[in-house]
Design a protein around this motif. Structure first.
Motif, PDB file in Angstrom:
ATOM      1  N   GLY A  74       0.867  -1.170   0.000  1.00 35.74           N
ATOM      2  CA  GLY A  74       0.000   0.000   0.000  1.00 35.74           C
ATOM      3  C   GLY A  74       0.906   1.223   0.000  1.00 35.74           C
ATOM      4  N   PRO A  75       0.383   2.392  -0.318  1.00 37.11           N
ATOM      5  CA  PRO A  75       1.253   3.573  -0.357  1.00 37.11           C
ATOM      6  C   PRO A  75       1.836   3.932   1.013  1.00 37.11           C
ATOM      7  CG  PRO A  75      -1.036   4.198  -0.696  1.00 37.11           C
ATOM      8  CD  PRO A  75      -0.988   2.709  -0.691  1.00 37.11           C
ATOM      9  N   GLN A  76       1.171   3.545   2.095  1.00 39.95           N
ATOM     10  CA  GLN A  76       1.672   3.863   3.430  1.00 39.95           C
ATOM     11  C   GLN A  76       1.920   2.578   4.216  1.00 39.95           C
ATOM     12  OE1 GLN A  76      -1.705   6.274   3.944  1.00 39.95           O
ATOM     13  NE2 GLN A  76      -0.562   8.185   3.815  1.00 39.95           N
ATOM     14  N   VAL A 129       2.491  -1.289  -5.926  1.00 44.68           N
ATOM     15  CA  VAL A 129       1.780  -0.520  -4.916  1.00 44.68           C
ATOM     16  C   VAL A 129       0.382  -0.297  -5.457  1.00 44.68           C
ATOM     17  CG1 VAL A 129       1.691   1.636  -3.627  1.00 44.68           C
ATOM     18  CG2 VAL A 129       3.890   0.626  -4.182  1.00 44.68           C
ATOM     19  N   PHE A 130      -0.615  -0.684  -4.667  1.00 46.42           N
ATOM     20  CA  PHE A 130      -2.010  -0.540  -5.089  1.00 46.42           C
ATOM     21  C   PHE A 130      -2.614   0.659  -4.373  1.00 46.42           C
ATOM     22  CE2 PHE A 130      -6.546  -1.521  -5.212  1.00 46.42           C
ATOM     23  CZ  PHE A 130      -6.690  -1.841  -6.547  1.00 46.42           C
ATOM     24  N   LYS A 145      -4.478   2.332 -11.218  1.00 41.83           N
ATOM     25  CA  LYS A 145      -4.323   2.495  -9.767  1.00 41.83           C
ATOM     26  C   LYS A 145      -3.174   1.659  -9.212  1.00 41.83           C
ATOM     27  CE  LYS A 145      -8.955   3.878  -8.607  1.00 41.83           C
ATOM     28  NZ  LYS A 145      -9.581   4.227  -7.363  1.00 41.83           N
ATOM     29  N   ARG A 146      -2.326   1.171 -10.094  1.00 45.85           N
ATOM     30  CA  ARG A 146      -1.189   0.344  -9.679  1.00 45.85           C
ATOM     31  C   ARG A 146       0.120   0.963 -10.158  1.00 45.85           C
ATOM     32  NH1 ARG A 146      -1.621  -6.022 -10.851  1.00 45.85           N
ATOM     33  NH2 ARG A 146      -3.018  -6.559  -9.169  1.00 45.85           N
ATOM     34  N   MET A 147       1.116   0.937  -9.300  1.00 47.47           N
ATOM     35  CA  MET A 147       2.465   1.305  -9.711  1.00 47.47           C
ATOM     36  C   MET A 147       3.282   0.020  -9.652  1.00 47.47           C
ATOM     37  SD  MET A 147       4.981   4.241  -8.263  1.00 47.47           S
ATOM     38  CE  MET A 147       3.970   5.555  -8.871  1.00 47.47           C
TER      39      MET A 147
END
Length: 137
Positions: free
Chosen positions: A57-59, A86-87, A125-127
């Motif tokens: 996750g981003p965090q 990262v979703f 929405k994915r990196m």
């Protein structure tokens, strides 16, 4: 053909595209058996590449990051490719810079086990980032 009939064997065409075509006098069933055996050996020598995924996750917390990094190391040591992503859920897309920093940090931490194939790329929405295992010497 006459020679093959006299020996009670088969005339097998080995290379039809050659000029003139290459033939061999042999037992056809034995020829098929050897050909299957050769194909099986080639198949056994080829390697199957598996892709393992790790999702962040981003965090992501420090402990979770370390746990996932340990799994990533294990996957790369086994010889699998790694797909780290990262979703971003909902409005968390505003933290895309944190996601990129997270993936680059992972790449730096896994530098001795694998090399980055593709840098972090945002797709919807994915990196996503791919890491390939380093060859064993």
């Amino acid at each position: 053909m006459r020679l093959a009939e006299e020996l009670e064997l088969d005339l097998v065409e080995i290379s039809p595209n050659a000029e003139p075509p290459v033939c061999k006098i042999t037992d056809y069933n034995k020829f098929l058996y050897e050909q299957k055996k050769r194909e099986k050996m080639l198949k056994a020598k080829s390697t199957q590449i598996t892709v393992k995924e790790i999702r962040f996750g981003p965090q992501t917390d420090e402990h979770d990051y370390e746990f996932k990094k340990k799994n990533a190391m294990k996957f790369l040591k086994e010889g699998s490719k790694l797909k780290a992503f990262v979703f971003f859920k909902g409005r968390s897309i505003i933290y895309k810079d944190q996601g990129q920093i997270l993936l680059l940090r992972l790449a730096q931490d896994l530098e001795e086990f694998g090399k980055v194939e593709t840098m972090p790329v945002l797709e919807g929405k994915r990196m996503t980032m791919f890491i390939a295992p380093k060859k064993k010497k």
